[in-house]
Structure formats: structure tokens, C-alpha cells
Design a protein around this motif. Structure first.
Motif, PDB file in Angstrom:
ATOM      1  N   SER A 283       0.815  -1.218   0.000  1.00 49.04           N
ATOM      2  CA  SER A 283       0.000   0.000   0.000  1.00 49.04           C
ATOM      3  C   SER A 283       0.849   1.268   0.000  1.00 49.04           C
ATOM      4  O   SER A 283       0.585   2.206  -0.748  1.00 49.04           O
ATOM      5  N   ALA A 284       1.885   1.303   0.849  1.00 50.86           N
ATOM      6  CA  ALA A 284       2.738   2.492   0.934  1.00 50.86           C
ATOM      7  C   ALA A 284       3.478   2.733  -0.380  1.00 50.86           C
ATOM      8  O   ALA A 284       3.618   3.881  -0.824  1.00 50.86           O
ATOM      9  N   ALA A 285       3.959   1.666  -1.008  1.00 52.33           N
ATOM     10  CA  ALA A 285       4.667   1.812  -2.279  1.00 52.33           C
ATOM     11  C   ALA A 285       3.731   2.329  -3.364  1.00 52.33           C
ATOM     12  O   ALA A 285       4.093   3.209  -4.153  1.00 52.33           O
ATOM     13  N   TRP A 286       2.519   1.791  -3.394  1.00 53.72           N
ATOM     14  CA  TRP A 286       1.545   2.230  -4.401  1.00 53.72           C
ATOM     15  C   TRP A 286       1.197   3.706  -4.188  1.00 53.72           C
ATOM     16  O   TRP A 286       1.200   4.493  -5.133  1.00 53.72           O
ATOM     17  N   ALA A 287       0.919   4.081  -2.937  1.00 53.92           N
ATOM     18  CA  ALA A 287       0.568   5.473  -2.639  1.00 53.92           C
ATOM     19  C   ALA A 287       1.731   6.401  -2.976  1.00 53.92           C
ATOM     20  O   ALA A 287       1.533   7.474  -3.557  1.00 53.92           O
ATOM     21  N   GLY A 288       2.939   5.988  -2.643  1.00 55.23           N
ATOM     22  CA  GLY A 288       4.113   6.797  -2.962  1.00 55.23           C
ATOM     23  C   GLY A 288       4.276   7.012  -4.452  1.00 55.23           C
ATOM     24  O   GLY A 288       4.595   8.125  -4.902  1.00 55.23           O
ATOM     25  N   ARG A 289       4.058   5.963  -5.214  1.00 52.23           N
ATOM     26  CA  ARG A 289       4.163   6.082  -6.677  1.00 52.23           C
ATOM     27  C   ARG A 289       3.129   7.070  -7.217  1.00 52.23           C
ATOM     28  O   ARG A 289       3.439   7.898  -8.073  1.00 52.23           O
ATOM     29  N   GLN A 290       1.913   7.013  -6.684  1.00 47.88           N
ATOM     30  CA  GLN A 290       0.857   7.913  -7.142  1.00 47.88           C
ATOM     31  C   GLN A 290       1.173   9.362  -6.770  1.00 47.88           C
ATOM     32  O   GLN A 290       0.994  10.279  -7.571  1.00 47.88           O
ATOM     33  N   VAL A 291       1.655   9.562  -5.551  1.00 47.56           N
ATOM     34  CA  VAL A 291       2.003  10.908  -5.098  1.00 47.56           C
ATOM     35  C   VAL A 291       3.105  11.491  -5.987  1.00 47.56           C
ATOM     36  O   VAL A 291       3.039  12.652  -6.408  1.00 47.56           O
ATOM     37  N   MET A 292       4.121  10.705  -6.295  1.00 54.21           N
ATOM     38  CA  MET A 292       5.213  11.187  -7.151  1.00 54.21           C
ATOM     39  C   MET A 292       4.712  11.479  -8.565  1.00 54.21           C
ATOM     40  O   MET A 292       5.125  12.467  -9.181  1.00 54.21           O
ATOM     41  N   ALA A 293       3.823  10.649  -9.069  1.00 55.33           N
ATOM     42  CA  ALA A 293       3.279  10.882 -10.410  1.00 55.33           C
ATOM     43  C   ALA A 293       2.508  12.199 -10.463  1.00 55.33           C
ATOM     44  O   ALA A 293       2.617  12.957 -11.425  1.00 55.33           O
TER      45      ALA A 293
END
Length: 112
Positions: free
Chosen positions: A22-32
Motif C-alpha cells: 500500500s505504501a509503495a503504491w501510494a508513494g508512486r501515485q504521489v510522485m506521479a
């Protein structure tokens, strides 16, 4: 970042769908979003974008049918009667695409 229980459930579902934590997915979305690779849109804009995609699929299928009809028509004899129907469907698909595109353009707001 913090999420409500409902938001966290959505994040977990999306992360699981992509085989990520979950944290990795959220981080990827935030960076995008931060890099303007992913631009968040409202629910209404999402509906419009889905319509745009559906219209484009329909248009591709209709154009493929038109090409088939054109390829199979006898040279010099003109297109078969069914070509008029295919052309009409193509024009309807183009109109849907145009309307959806205008709606998306109106939804977008300038980014500072």
C-alpha cells in the motif's frame, strides 16, 4: 500521509490489484502527481474520460468496417449500400469524441 478507513481500503485494493504494498503504491501515485505525470480529475471528469475511451474504441471498429467495405467493393462500381450506414456510424462516433474532448478540456484547470 493519513487516510480515513474508507480511503485506506481503496488504496489497499488498488495496491493489491497491482501487486504492490500500500505504501509503495501510494508513494508512486504521489510522485506521479507531483511530477505532473498523473493529473487528478473529478469523478465527473473520470466519467467523461471513460466515455472518450469508449467512443474511440467504437470509432476504430467502425473505421475498420468502412475499410473492409471499401476494400471489397468492385472497382468503379462505388461502395455498397451498407457503406452509408458505416459512414453514418463513424460520424456519430466522431461527434461523441468531439463532445467528450470538449468536456475534458473545460474540466481542466490551469496548473500553477
Amino acid at each position: 500521509m493519513s487516510f480515513s478507513d474508507t480511503e485506506l481500503a481503496v488504496v489497499r485494493t488498488a495496491a493489491e490489484r497491482e501487486g504492490m504494498a500500500s505504501a509503495a503504491w501510494a508513494g508512486r501515485q504521489v510522485m506521479a502527481v507531483a511530477q505532473h505525470v498523473l493529473v487528478p480529475v473529478s469523478r465527473d471528469a473520470g466519467d467523461v474520460l471513460r466515455e472518450l475511451v469508449q467512443a474511440r474504441v467504437h470509432l476504430r471498429e467502425t473505421v475498420a468496417e468502412l475499410r473492409l467495405l471499401t476494400a471489397t467493393s468492385v472497382s468503379g462500381a462505388g461502395l455498397p449500400e451498407s457503406a452509408a450506414t458505416v459512414v453514418e456510424e463513424t460520424l456519430k462516433a466522431v461527434a461523441r469524441l468531439d463532445a467528450a474532448t470538449v468536456a475534458v478540456m473545460r474540466e481542466r484547470r490551469p496548473r500553477s
